[in-house]
Motif scaffolding. Structure first.
Motif, mmCIF file in Angstrom:
data_model
loop_
_atom_site.group_PDB
_atom_site.id
_atom_site.type_symbol
_atom_site.label_atom_id
_atom_site.label_comp_id
_atom_site.label_asym_id
_atom_site.label_seq_id
_atom_site.Cartn_x
_atom_site.Cartn_y
_atom_site.Cartn_z
ATOM 1 N N ILE A 1 13.827 -5.777 4.608
ATOM 2 C CA ILE A 1 13.202 -4.575 4.040
ATOM 3 C C ILE A 1 12.785 -3.679 5.193
ATOM 4 N N THR A 2 13.158 -2.405 5.113
ATOM 5 C CA THR A 2 12.749 -1.407 6.098
ATOM 6 C C THR A 2 12.050 -0.268 5.371
ATOM 7 N N LEU A 3 11.025 0.288 5.989
ATOM 8 C CA LEU A 3 10.360 1.484 5.464
ATOM 9 C C LEU A 3 10.709 2.662 6.355
ATOM 10 N N LEU A 4 11.222 3.739 5.739
ATOM 11 C CA LEU A 4 11.617 4.948 6.467
ATOM 12 C C LEU A 4 10.613 6.059 6.176
ATOM 13 N N ALA A 5 10.282 6.827 7.219
ATOM 14 C CA ALA A 5 9.323 7.933 7.037
ATOM 15 C C ALA A 5 9.727 9.095 7.926
ATOM 16 N N PRO A 6 9.420 10.333 7.491
ATOM 17 C CA PRO A 6 9.759 11.499 8.305
ATOM 18 C C PRO A 6 8.901 11.549 9.572
ATOM 19 N N ARG A 7 9.549 11.948 10.650
ATOM 20 C CA ARG A 7 8.845 12.150 11.904
ATOM 21 C C ARG A 7 9.536 13.304 12.626
ATOM 22 N N GLY A 8 8.871 14.467 12.632
ATOM 23 C CA GLY A 8 9.476 15.661 13.196
ATOM 24 C C GLY A 8 10.689 16.070 12.389
ATOM 25 N N ASP A 9 11.814 16.285 13.088
ATOM 26 C CA ASP A 9 13.053 16.655 12.397
ATOM 27 C C ASP A 9 13.917 15.426 12.124
ATOM 28 N N ASP A 10 13.305 14.276 12.120
ATOM 29 C CA ASP A 10 14.043 13.025 11.944
ATOM 30 C C ASP A 10 13.382 12.189 10.847
ATOM 31 N N ILE A 11 14.114 11.201 10.372
ATOM 32 C CA ILE A 11 13.579 10.193 9.457
ATOM 33 C C ILE A 11 13.872 8.853 10.105
ATOM 34 N N ILE A 12 12.831 8.099 10.450
ATOM 35 C CA ILE A 12 13.019 6.896 11.249
ATOM 36 C C ILE A 12 12.467 5.661 10.534
ATOM 37 N N GLY A 13 12.870 4.486 11.049
ATOM 38 C CA GLY A 13 12.323 3.241 10.540
ATOM 39 C C GLY A 13 10.955 2.984 11.157
ATOM 40 N N PRO B 1 0.838 -1.209 0.000
ATOM 41 C CA PRO B 1 0.000 0.000 0.000
ATOM 42 C C PRO B 1 0.864 1.247 0.000
ATOM 43 N N SER B 2 0.263 2.370 -0.354
ATOM 44 C CA SER B 2 1.031 3.618 -0.445
ATOM 45 C C SER B 2 1.341 4.226 0.917
ATOM 46 N N LYS B 3 0.634 3.788 1.957
ATOM 47 C CA LYS B 3 0.877 4.302 3.303
ATOM 48 C C LYS B 3 1.471 3.203 4.180
ATOM 49 N N TYR B 4 2.522 3.561 4.918
ATOM 50 C CA TYR B 4 3.171 2.564 5.766
ATOM 51 C C TYR B 4 2.247 2.083 6.883
ATOM 52 N N GLN B 5 1.232 2.920 7.260
ATOM 53 C CA GLN B 5 0.298 2.516 8.309
ATOM 54 C C GLN B 5 -0.483 1.254 7.919
ATOM 55 N N ASP B 6 -0.547 1.007 6.629
ATOM 56 C CA ASP B 6 -1.303 -0.161 6.146
ATOM 57 C C ASP B 6 -0.405 -1.376 5.882
#
Length: 397
Positions: A106-118, A83-88
């Protein structure tokens, strides 16, 4: 001591001293010749290793490019499967997908605040991992998310994709990984497939200089160890970084890039490595290490397009001393017949000198006792013959 013995001893000792001096000079020449031969052998070995190191780098870069292309292909397949959203997306989905695509994780990275996390991963240690302290890696992630070309010169840059260089995993420093990062704007996460350990390390085993170095240590007598030193970090106490709760040493900062370092003499080796790189000339010293007398040589290798390094060669010095000992014994044994011959000749010569003197002494004593009988002459054309004639004249008068 009689004149006869003195003459024999003098000539024998004189010849013995000459032979010893000759053997000493031969020993010194042999030693210098063996050391020169050893240095030439070391030069050939280091040239071959330097060639293999550069060849290894080129081969590794080529294989890294191939791996990067495979990771990009896997990333596109991952994007079409999720899916296009990691929440899914679930971690179990990523685990199954990694098996299907034959990547390690496989890891999915996404922005969170001033960081980009797994945010999702088939590897539990990658979940919630922070990347804001990763330097140019973090900058590359920001550029991907902004749909800008990645500007770093490290790794491999392809459309909507960047693959970082092979490196120790900050989430788990027990592993070495090759990562890929893909983002085309159609998802709210960066897709990060990667190869781990065996898939990565096998490249160095197949194409690296280790095989050549092992071949030299096995086939060349006296070569005990070969080491490729990182002159910038060897001997430093603080080489590690602290990221994501783990302390480890990055690949490029490893003090030893290839080979082994069992004959350790860190402080002295550090000084010789520094001096070799500074002067551009090989440096050597002899020392006893691991209960073995060795000759350590450090050869600097300077490359225009890559980092300089120093090749260390540990040579068994006992082989040189054994060869010198055998040479010395052989020459002493060859000298022994000459000494015996000189001794015999000196005895014969001294006898020919002392016998007429003994006869003259007997006749002088004979005359001194008032005996004026016939005197036997000494028939020689030298001082002894002249002395005999004087005694005859004296006797007649």
């Amino acid at each position: 001591m009689s004149i006869k013995k003195k003459i024999s001893l003098f000539f024998t000792l004189l010849v013995l001293c000459i032979l010893l001096a000759n053997n000493t000079l031969h020993y010194i020449r042999s030693k210098n010749r063996l050391i020169d031969f050893n240095q030439k052998e070391i030069t050939l070995v280091t040239e071959e290793i330097a060639y293999e190191v550069e060849n290894s780098k080129n081969s590794a870069l080529y294989m890294e490019d191939r791996m990067a292309q495979e990771l990009r292909t896997a990333s596109i397949a991952i994007q079409r499967s999720l899916p296009s959203k990691y929440q899914d997306v679930s971690n179990e989905q990523l685990t199954e997908l990694a098996k299907q695509l034959r990547v390690s994780h496989i890891t999915l990275l996404a922005p969170r605040g001033d960081d980009i996390i797994g945010v999702r991963s088939s590897d539990s240690k990658e979940i919630n991992i922070s990347t804001k302290e990763w330097g140019y890696w973090y900058t590359s992630f920001q550029e991907l998310l902004a749909n800008r070309p990645v500007t770093t010169k490290k790794g491999v840059v392809l459309p909507n994709f960047w693959s970082g260089p092979i490196e120790v995993a900050s989430s788990n420093p027990k592993h070495v990984d090759k990562w890929g990062y893909y983002y085309d704007g159609s998802t709210n996460y960066i897709i990060n497939p990667y190869f781990r350990d065996k898939n990565v390390i096998d490249i160095e085993k197949k194409f690296g200089p280790t095989n050549v170095m092992n071949r030299f240590t096995k086939s060349l007598d006296g070569v005990l160890e070969l080491t490729v030193f990182n002159p910038n970090n060897f001997g430093k106490q603080h080489q590690s970084v602290y990221l994501n709760g783990n302390r480890y040493v990055k690949m490029k900062d490893q003090p030893i890039w290839y080979g082994t370092y069992t004959y350790q003499n860190t402080n002295r080796d550090k000084a010789f490595i520094k001096n070799a790189l500074k002067t551009g000339m090989s440096q050597s010293y002899i020392s006893e290490i691991n209960k073995k007398k060795v000759l350590k040589t450090f050869v600097p290798i300077k490359e225009e397009k890559s980092a300089s390094y120093v090749i260390g060669v540990v040579y068994d010095y006992d082989l040189i001393e054994t060869e010198l000992h055998d040479e010395l014994v052989k020459h002493l044994l060859l000298s022994l017949p000459f000494i015996i011959l000189v001794l015999i000749v000196s005895i014969i010569f001294s006898t020919s000198i002392t016998r007429p003197i003994k006869n003259l002494v007997e006749h002088v004593n004979y005359i001194a006792k008032g005996n004026f009988g016939e005197i036997s002459t000494v028939r020689r054309r030298d001082e002894l013959g002249g002395l005999s004639e004087i005694l005859i004249i004296y006797h007649i008068s």
